[in-house]
Write an enzyme that holds these catalytic residues in place. Structure first.
Site, short mmCIF file in Angstrom:
data_model
loop_
_atom_site.label_atom_id
_atom_site.label_comp_id
_atom_site.label_asym_id
_atom_site.label_seq_id
_atom_site.Cartn_x
_atom_site.Cartn_y
_atom_site.Cartn_z
CB SER A 119 -0.82 -0.12 1.16
OG SER A 119 -1.94 0.85 1.26
CG HIS A 142 -4.50 -1.46 -2.62
ND1 HIS A 142 -5.11 -0.20 -1.84
CD2 HIS A 142 -3.78 -1.94 -1.51
CE1 HIS A 142 -4.64 0.11 -0.68
NE2 HIS A 142 -3.74 -1.17 -0.24
#
Length: 240
Positions: A119, A142
């Site tokens: 992330s 993501h």
């Protein structure tokens, strides 16, 4: 107090100290590193930003790391920095703040992704001058998410989109990955169970040109010493 009582008290104190070492470090002797010109900074667990996380969470508080980075920049004895990463991600703005600070340092920096650099850990990993990832480490790419109350209006989507764009641009500017490739990884369907994104492992991160090289501690130290030598050479040229 008698001599016997004093000796008994000292023994109890030493035993208590030993137990504390074992509990906190799992060993009796703490290894002492010699004076080094390289500072090691670890970013472990979840990156804590504006919201305090529960005490059972292992966190890296960005308000603790920022003063350390300033101190490293000001300390003439420190010539290089190794960033060790094993993070699940966390607060986006806090992560970007750390990334920008590391990227703006004048001293050579090298990062190693250990375990995971997920992330918002991705921008932190690529913020250094040179990046390494161990073969078994993973990086989850993501879209930006919000937790908690979200107001369902177009402005919320625009805010998220701009924040996401800041992350994308930082990663693209500080690594060799192409923007289209990074976006494809970010919005891929089916790679993550019930979610959007991609989990990139070790050599794949290098293949996508997100990370410079597969390697561990010895590789990182060798590269950092090389960068430090180059930096010394540049400084001596400026002085002359």
């Amino acid at each position: 107090m008698s001599k016997e009582q004093e000796e008994k008290k000292d023994e109890q104190s030493n035993a208590s100290s030993l137990v504390q070492k074992i509990q906190s470090l799992g060993q009796t002797n703490v290894p002492q590193a010699p004076d080094s010109n390289i500072h090691v900074l670890s970013i472990i667990g979840q990156i804590e930003g504006h919201v305090q996380l529960p005490p059972q969470n292992k966190t890296t508080k960005y308000e603790h790391i920022i003063p350390q980075l300033i101190a490293i920049e000001q300390n003439p004895k420190i010539e290089g920095v190794v960033i060790l990463l094993n993070t699940v991600g966390g607060d986006v703005e806090a992560g970007l703040a750390l990334s920008e600070m590391i990227a703006s340092m004048s001293k050579p920096t090298v990062s190693i992704v250990l375990g995971g650099g997920h992330s918002i850990g991705v921008p932190i990993a690529v913020s250094t001058d040179y990046t390494f990832i161990v073969p078994t480490a993973t990086m989850t790419i993501h879209p930006v998410r919000l937790t908690g109350l979200v107001i369902g209006v177009p402005q919320t989507f625009e805010y998220l989109d701009k924040m996401q764009d800041r992350v994308i641009q930082f990663v693209v500017n500080h690594s060799n990955i192409k923007e289209e490739v990074f976006k494809d990884l970010m919005f891929a369907k089916g790679n993550l169970t019930r979610d959007i994104g991609t989990n990139v492992v070790g050599a794949d991160a290098v293949e996508y040109e997100l990370i410079d090289e597969v390697g561990g501690v010895s590789n990182a130290m060798r590269k950092l010493n090389e960068l430090i030598d180059n930096n010394r050479g540049n400084e001596s040229q400026v002085i002359q």
